[in-house]
Motif scaffolding. Structure first.
Motif, mmCIF file in Angstrom:
data_model
loop_
_atom_site.group_PDB
_atom_site.id
_atom_site.type_symbol
_atom_site.label_atom_id
_atom_site.label_comp_id
_atom_site.label_asym_id
_atom_site.label_seq_id
_atom_site.Cartn_x
_atom_site.Cartn_y
_atom_site.Cartn_z
ATOM 1 N N UNK A 1 41.522 57.535 46.394
ATOM 2 C CA UNK A 1 42.006 57.075 47.695
ATOM 3 C C UNK A 1 42.476 55.624 47.621
ATOM 4 N N UNK A 2 41.742 54.766 46.923
ATOM 5 C CA UNK A 2 42.140 53.365 46.786
ATOM 6 C C UNK A 2 43.441 53.260 46.005
ATOM 7 N N UNK A 3 43.585 54.078 44.968
ATOM 8 C CA UNK A 3 44.826 54.059 44.189
ATOM 9 C C UNK A 3 46.013 54.489 45.040
ATOM 10 N N UNK A 4 45.831 55.511 45.853
ATOM 11 C CA UNK A 4 46.925 55.983 46.706
ATOM 12 C C UNK A 4 47.329 54.914 47.717
ATOM 13 N N UNK A 5 46.362 54.225 48.276
ATOM 14 C CA UNK A 5 46.674 53.165 49.230
ATOM 15 C C UNK A 5 47.411 52.023 48.545
ATOM 16 N N UNK A 6 46.976 51.663 47.334
ATOM 17 C CA UNK A 6 47.640 50.563 46.636
ATOM 18 C C UNK A 6 49.070 50.928 46.250
ATOM 19 N N UNK A 7 49.323 52.171 45.873
ATOM 20 C CA UNK A 7 50.692 52.600 45.557
ATOM 21 C C UNK A 7 51.554 52.566 46.811
ATOM 22 N N UNK A 8 50.984 52.987 47.943
ATOM 23 C CA UNK A 8 51.744 52.955 49.193
ATOM 24 C C UNK A 8 52.076 51.524 49.596
ATOM 25 N N UNK A 9 51.137 50.611 49.435
ATOM 26 C CA UNK A 9 51.391 49.207 49.763
ATOM 27 C C UNK A 9 52.449 48.633 48.830
ATOM 28 N N UNK A 10 52.366 48.961 47.549
ATOM 29 C CA UNK A 10 53.363 48.465 46.596
ATOM 30 C C UNK A 10 54.756 48.986 46.949
ATOM 31 N N UNK A 11 54.859 50.239 47.390
ATOM 32 C CA UNK A 11 56.157 50.804 47.756
ATOM 33 C C UNK A 11 56.733 50.078 48.966
ATOM 34 N N UNK A 12 55.897 49.779 49.941
ATOM 35 C CA UNK A 12 56.379 49.067 51.129
ATOM 36 C C UNK A 12 56.829 47.659 50.757
ATOM 37 N N UNK A 13 56.078 46.989 49.894
ATOM 38 C CA UNK A 13 56.441 45.626 49.477
ATOM 39 C C UNK A 13 57.755 45.641 48.711
ATOM 40 N N UNK A 14 57.927 46.572 47.783
ATOM 41 C CA UNK A 14 59.178 46.642 47.021
ATOM 42 C C UNK A 14 60.363 46.947 47.931
ATOM 43 N N UNK A 15 60.150 47.837 48.891
ATOM 44 C CA UNK A 15 61.243 48.172 49.805
ATOM 45 C C UNK A 15 61.637 46.953 50.646
ATOM 46 N N UNK A 16 60.642 46.178 51.030
ATOM 47 C CA UNK A 16 60.919 44.976 51.804
ATOM 48 C C UNK A 16 61.633 43.933 50.956
ATOM 49 N N UNK A 17 61.217 43.772 49.708
ATOM 50 C CA UNK A 17 61.821 42.760 48.835
ATOM 51 C C UNK A 17 63.255 43.104 48.460
ATOM 52 N N UNK A 18 63.563 44.386 48.334
ATOM 53 C CA UNK A 18 64.912 44.775 47.936
ATOM 54 C C UNK A 18 65.912 44.606 49.071
ATOM 55 N N UNK A 19 65.455 44.520 50.283
ATOM 56 C CA UNK A 19 66.355 44.278 51.408
ATOM 57 C C UNK A 19 66.784 45.558 52.078
ATOM 58 N N UNK A 20 67.418 45.421 53.222
ATOM 59 C CA UNK A 20 67.776 46.598 54.007
ATOM 60 C C UNK A 20 68.923 47.405 53.410
ATOM 61 N N UNK A 21 69.789 46.791 52.606
ATOM 62 C CA UNK A 21 70.955 47.519 52.092
ATOM 63 C C UNK A 21 70.679 48.353 50.867
ATOM 64 N N UNK A 22 69.569 48.165 50.210
ATOM 65 C CA UNK A 22 69.347 48.849 48.942
ATOM 66 C C UNK A 22 68.633 50.191 49.059
ATOM 67 N N UNK A 23 68.035 50.474 50.168
ATOM 68 C CA UNK A 23 67.309 51.736 50.245
ATOM 69 C C UNK A 23 68.125 52.844 50.895
ATOM 70 N N UNK A 24 69.339 52.577 51.334
ATOM 71 C CA UNK A 24 70.207 53.628 51.871
ATOM 72 C C UNK A 24 71.308 53.905 50.866
ATOM 73 N N UNK A 25 71.763 55.104 50.824
ATOM 74 C CA UNK A 25 72.801 55.497 49.864
ATOM 75 C C UNK A 25 74.167 55.289 50.505
ATOM 76 N N UNK A 26 75.031 54.619 49.792
ATOM 77 C CA UNK A 26 76.366 54.371 50.316
ATOM 78 C C UNK A 26 77.336 55.412 49.751
#
Length: 103
Positions: free
Chosen positions: A75-100
């Motif tokens: 459970x702790x590992x799953x939470x840490x992976x989810x937090x890491x995914x949110x942080x990476x998505x935030x760092x990459x910016x709004x334009x990088x997570x949508x497909x153009x």
């Protein structure tokens, strides 16, 4: 006085236990001609339960502790992976997570 708990007084048990009268057994004359209902067969003898040693109880408790620790680790590992995914998505910016679409 309002919020102070009061313990109930304990009544002392009686010195002797109450006796229960024995059930009355019907008596008949030796030359009784009345018809009685057949008696129910005796209950089958129960086997005693197997005794469980202290080692078996300790093994079950240890197994439960280990399984609980493993589930908690997953459970702790799953939470840490989810937090890491949110942080990476935030760092990459709004334009990088949508497909153009290129035309």
């Amino acid at each position: 006085m309002l919020l102070r708990p009061h313990l109930p007084t304990v009544q002392t048990p009686p010195a002797t236990l109450p006796t229960v009268p024995a059930p009355a057994v019907p008596t008949h004359h030796a030359a009784c001609t009345c018809v009685h209902a057949p008696t129910a067969p005796a209950a089958p003898a129960r086997r005693p339960l197997p005794s469980v040693g202290a080692g078996a109880v300790a093994a079950v408790l240890l197994g439960g502790v280990v399984l609980t620790a493993l589930v908690t680790a997953v459970a702790v590992s799953a939470v840490s992976v989810a937090v890491a995914a949110v942080v990476l998505r935030t760092l990459l910016g709004p334009g990088h997570h949508t497909r153009r679409h290129h035309r």
